[in-house]
Write a protein that holds these residues in place. Structure first.
Motif, PDB file in Angstrom:
ATOM      1  N   VAL A   1      -9.381  -1.003  -1.914  1.00  0.00           N
ATOM      2  CA  VAL A   1      -8.888  -0.610  -0.588  1.00  0.00           C
ATOM      3  C   VAL A   1      -9.045  -1.724   0.444  1.00  0.00           C
ATOM      4  CG1 VAL A   1      -9.296   1.833  -1.014  1.00  0.00           C
ATOM      5  CG2 VAL A   1     -11.112   0.460   0.018  1.00  0.00           C
ATOM      6  N   ASN A   2      -9.963  -2.678   0.180  1.00  0.00           N
ATOM      7  CA  ASN A   2     -10.148  -3.736   1.174  1.00  0.00           C
ATOM      8  C   ASN A   2     -11.010  -4.852   0.592  1.00  0.00           C
ATOM      9  OD1 ASN A   2      -9.891  -4.971   3.713  1.00  0.00           O
ATOM     10  ND2 ASN A   2     -11.836  -4.125   4.425  1.00  0.00           N
TER      11      ASN A   2
ATOM     12  N   LYS B   1      -4.712  -4.341  -3.754  1.00  0.00           N
ATOM     13  CA  LYS B   1      -5.030  -3.252  -2.836  1.00  0.00           C
ATOM     14  C   LYS B   1      -3.946  -2.185  -2.876  1.00  0.00           C
ATOM     15  CE  LYS B   1      -5.638  -5.509   1.022  1.00  0.00           C
ATOM     16  NZ  LYS B   1      -6.002  -5.780   2.428  1.00  0.00           N
TER      17      LYS B   1
ATOM     18  N   THR C   1      -3.099   2.318  -1.715  1.00  0.00           N
ATOM     19  CA  THR C   1      -3.457   3.486  -0.913  1.00  0.00           C
ATOM     20  C   THR C   1      -3.594   4.707  -1.812  1.00  0.00           C
ATOM     21  OG1 THR C   1      -1.145   4.072  -0.515  1.00  0.00           O
ATOM     22  CG2 THR C   1      -2.184   2.527   1.035  1.00  0.00           C
TER      23      THR C   1
END
Length: 224
Positions: free
Chosen positions: A33-34, A108, A110
């Motif tokens: 995610v990051n 990355k 979602t």
């Protein structure tokens, strides 16, 4: 002594298991995610949870460390540090921190459009000590249920079992050839000492018995 023996053996077993669990590679299926970079203090005992690359001084009190933030299939977060191990322990010989950070950044995704990846790492995530597992590699997988076979760990434990069996065989041969004969000689020597001691005691009892019998011959003689 019995409880002390089992306590020591239990602590030794837990130490060995903990060492292997921390050092050997593990695989997590997660979603990146990051990625970020943060300066970390290295001036207390928790320094043992951070890598010590050859190109950085052991007296360094802080340095920038790269991190990879992920989420597991069950929704729980998992954060990995991304540090080179270089030639130090454990021997993963990792020199591609920048490349791995770029790969993680590129993967990355979602929750709406997840891209699941397998992160190979070593170490533990201990929140209270700010300890993070060190990511070694990252690769895409088909989904959160992907099966990763730990081939390295399997081969390692098979190799370790073979080594232990060889060492045990060598010890048994050494004991059979060198220690057992000495123990047998010592046993025979001790048996000889006991036999001689018993014989000496028998002779002493015989002499004492004859002496008492001689004294007994004087008890019944009348006085002149």
């Amino acid at each position: 002594m019995k409880y002390a023996k089992w306590t020591i053996l239990t602590l030794l077993a837990l130490t060995v298991i903990g060492f292997f669990h921390y050092t050997l590679p593990q695989h997590d299926i997660v979603r990146v995610v990051n990625t970020y970079q943060e300066r970390q203090d290295l001036n207390d005992w928790t320094r043992i949870f951070w890598s010590s690359p050859d190109d950085q001084s052991g007296t360094l009190v802080n340095r920038d460390v790269q991190f990879i933030q992920t989420v597991k299939a069950n929704g729980k977060p998992m954060v990995y540090r991304n540090e080179d191990t270089s030639w130090s322990w454990p021997p993963y010989f990792k020199f591609d921190t920048a490349n791995l950070q770029t790969e993680a950044e590129d993967l990355k995704s979602t929750a709406a459009a997840p891209q699941w990846v397998s992160v190979t790492h070593y170490g533990w995530r201990i929140v209270y000590f700010s300890a993070f597992p060190n990511a070694i590699s990252i690769k895409p997988v088909d989904g959160p249920d992907a099966t990763i076979i730990p081939w390295f760990n399997i081969f390692f434990f098979v190799f370790l079992a073979v080594i232990l069996l060889v060492l045990r065989r060598m010890w048994l041969q050494f004991r059979e050839r060198s220690i057992d004969p000495v123990l047998e000689d010592m046993g025979e020597a001790w048996d000889g000492v006991e036999d001689r001691a018993d014989a000496a005691a028998g002779r002493a009892r015989g002499v004492w018995g004859r002496f008492r019998a001689w004294l007994g011959t004087w008890k019944g003689k009348p006085r002149p």
